[in-house]
Write an enzyme that holds these catalytic residues in place. Sequence first.
Site, PDB file in Angstrom:
ATOM      1  N   LYS A  47       0.799  -1.220   0.000  1.00 47.35           N
ATOM      2  CA  LYS A  47       0.000   0.000   0.000  1.00 47.35           C
ATOM      3  C   LYS A  47       0.834   1.275   0.000  1.00 47.35           C
ATOM      4  O   LYS A  47       0.301   2.351  -0.222  1.00 47.35           O
ATOM      5  CB  LYS A  47      -0.972  -0.009   1.177  1.00 47.35           C
ATOM      6  CG  LYS A  47      -1.935  -1.163   1.179  1.00 47.35           C
ATOM      7  CD  LYS A  47      -2.794  -1.301  -0.072  1.00 47.35           C
ATOM      8  CE  LYS A  47      -3.598  -0.092  -0.391  1.00 47.35           C
ATOM      9  NZ  LYS A  47      -4.810  -0.420  -1.168  1.00 47.35           N
ATOM     10  N   SER A 264      -3.196 -12.394   3.339  1.00 46.59           N
ATOM     11  CA  SER A 264      -3.599 -12.181   1.941  1.00 46.59           C
ATOM     12  C   SER A 264      -2.509 -12.690   0.991  1.00 46.59           C
ATOM     13  O   SER A 264      -2.813 -13.130  -0.119  1.00 46.59           O
ATOM     14  CB  SER A 264      -3.912 -10.706   1.671  1.00 46.59           C
ATOM     15  OG  SER A 264      -2.751  -9.918   1.752  1.00 46.59           O
TER      16      SER A 264
HETATM   17  C1  LIG Z   1      -2.820  -7.137   3.485  1.00 44.00           C
HETATM   18  C2  LIG Z   1      -3.426  -6.612   2.225  1.00 44.00           C
HETATM   19  N1  LIG Z   1      -3.467  -7.397   1.172  1.00 44.00           N
HETATM   20  C3  LIG Z   1      -4.023  -6.991   0.019  1.00 44.00           C
HETATM   21  C4  LIG Z   1      -4.577  -5.743  -0.122  1.00 44.00           C
HETATM   22  C5  LIG Z   1      -5.219  -5.356  -1.421  1.00 44.00           C
HETATM   23  O1  LIG Z   1      -4.639  -4.305  -2.088  1.00 44.00           O
HETATM   24  P1  LIG Z   1      -5.480  -3.361  -3.036  1.00 44.00           P
HETATM   25  O2  LIG Z   1      -6.160  -2.357  -2.160  1.00 44.00           O
HETATM   26  O3  LIG Z   1      -4.498  -2.725  -3.949  1.00 44.00           O
HETATM   27  O4  LIG Z   1      -6.488  -4.189  -3.757  1.00 44.00           O
HETATM   28  C6  LIG Z   1      -4.543  -4.894   0.964  1.00 44.00           C
HETATM   29  C7  LIG Z   1      -5.141  -3.567   0.885  1.00 44.00           C
HETATM   30  O5  LIG Z   1      -5.223  -2.845   1.849  1.00 44.00           O
HETATM   31  C8  LIG Z   1      -3.955  -5.335   2.165  1.00 44.00           C
HETATM   32  O6  LIG Z   1      -3.907  -4.546   3.259  1.00 44.00           O
END
Ligand SMILES: Cc1ncc(COP(=O)(O)O)c(C=O)c1O
Length: 319
Positions: A47, A264
Amino acid sequence: MNVLDLVGNTPLLELKKISSTTAQGESMAGVSIYAKGEFCNPSGSVKDRAAKAMLLDGIETGKLKPGKTILDASSGNTGIAYAMLGAALGYPVVIYLPSNASRERKTILKCYHAHIVETDPMESSDGAFLAARAEAEAHPDKYFFPNQYNNDANWKAHFNSTGIEIWEQTGHKVTHFITGMGTSGTFMGTSRRLKEYNPNIQVIAVQPDSPFHGIEGTKHMGTTIQPGFYDERFPDRIVEVSTEGAYAMARRLAREEGIFAGISSGANVLAALNLAKTVPAGSLIVTIICDSGSRYLSDPFWDEHPTGDAADNSTGRNR
Ligand SMILES: Cc1ncc(COP(=O)(O)O)c(C=O)c1O
């Protein structure tokens, strides 16, 4: 040089052990899986790219100027990125986040001196977004509200950095890009750039298999407020991953690859591994390690024994 200059240009890591065999021991000869090590960004997550682009865009357009406070909703990582960048640029930061966000994230926000407003965990990221927007609209002179879900500078950050880096780091050989979605900025921006280079590159979005899930930072698109710049017709496919599968893969990443990544990222690598079983030899799959496992230390899943069948916990559906 300052911390802003450290954002991006992250390493592309080959997941050799995980991609060499599936949990069932099937070989996937000739298919490679790589992952962008986004934990190498200065505040520790993917981010940083979007937050930097949105704040610099605010400064350029005159919406963010001395005297203003940066305010937005975030499940944690964007908030941490704003907090770091706000400190470096000299702006106070207020972050709305669901109260069940991990303790580590809240502590890091406080270390950067950001002010936290906790929202109802039952309303998840949508509740935090609506509350932040209401406060920003009530005091437009006080706040700069980047509105990460609806700010084109978010996905453009990835169009202008992540996508180019992946293309160059793979020697133009990338065949598939697969990643999860929160705001969808990473997926939309990176995918758009890769498709521009080569329209045959397949772009696959990952989402949790249920509206109630533990894959922090990601959204179940069908049942939540859709980000303004998310185009559901854009992904070549959307695949789903279970929270248990994401946990199991986060454990495997630490133990087998030495990559201590968050939930994630576990979801992304699990989806990449399942994809690897279905693509021709010679394919080169790229995914994203969004952040570090150290953001989830208080989460009990690290202690659980691996089930041994992480690769089976995701289902794909063609679109
Ligand atoms: C841990 C984590 N993974 C994935 C994402 C996804 O990213 P994006 O907002 O670019 O879709 C985020 C977004 O905040 C995140 O905090």
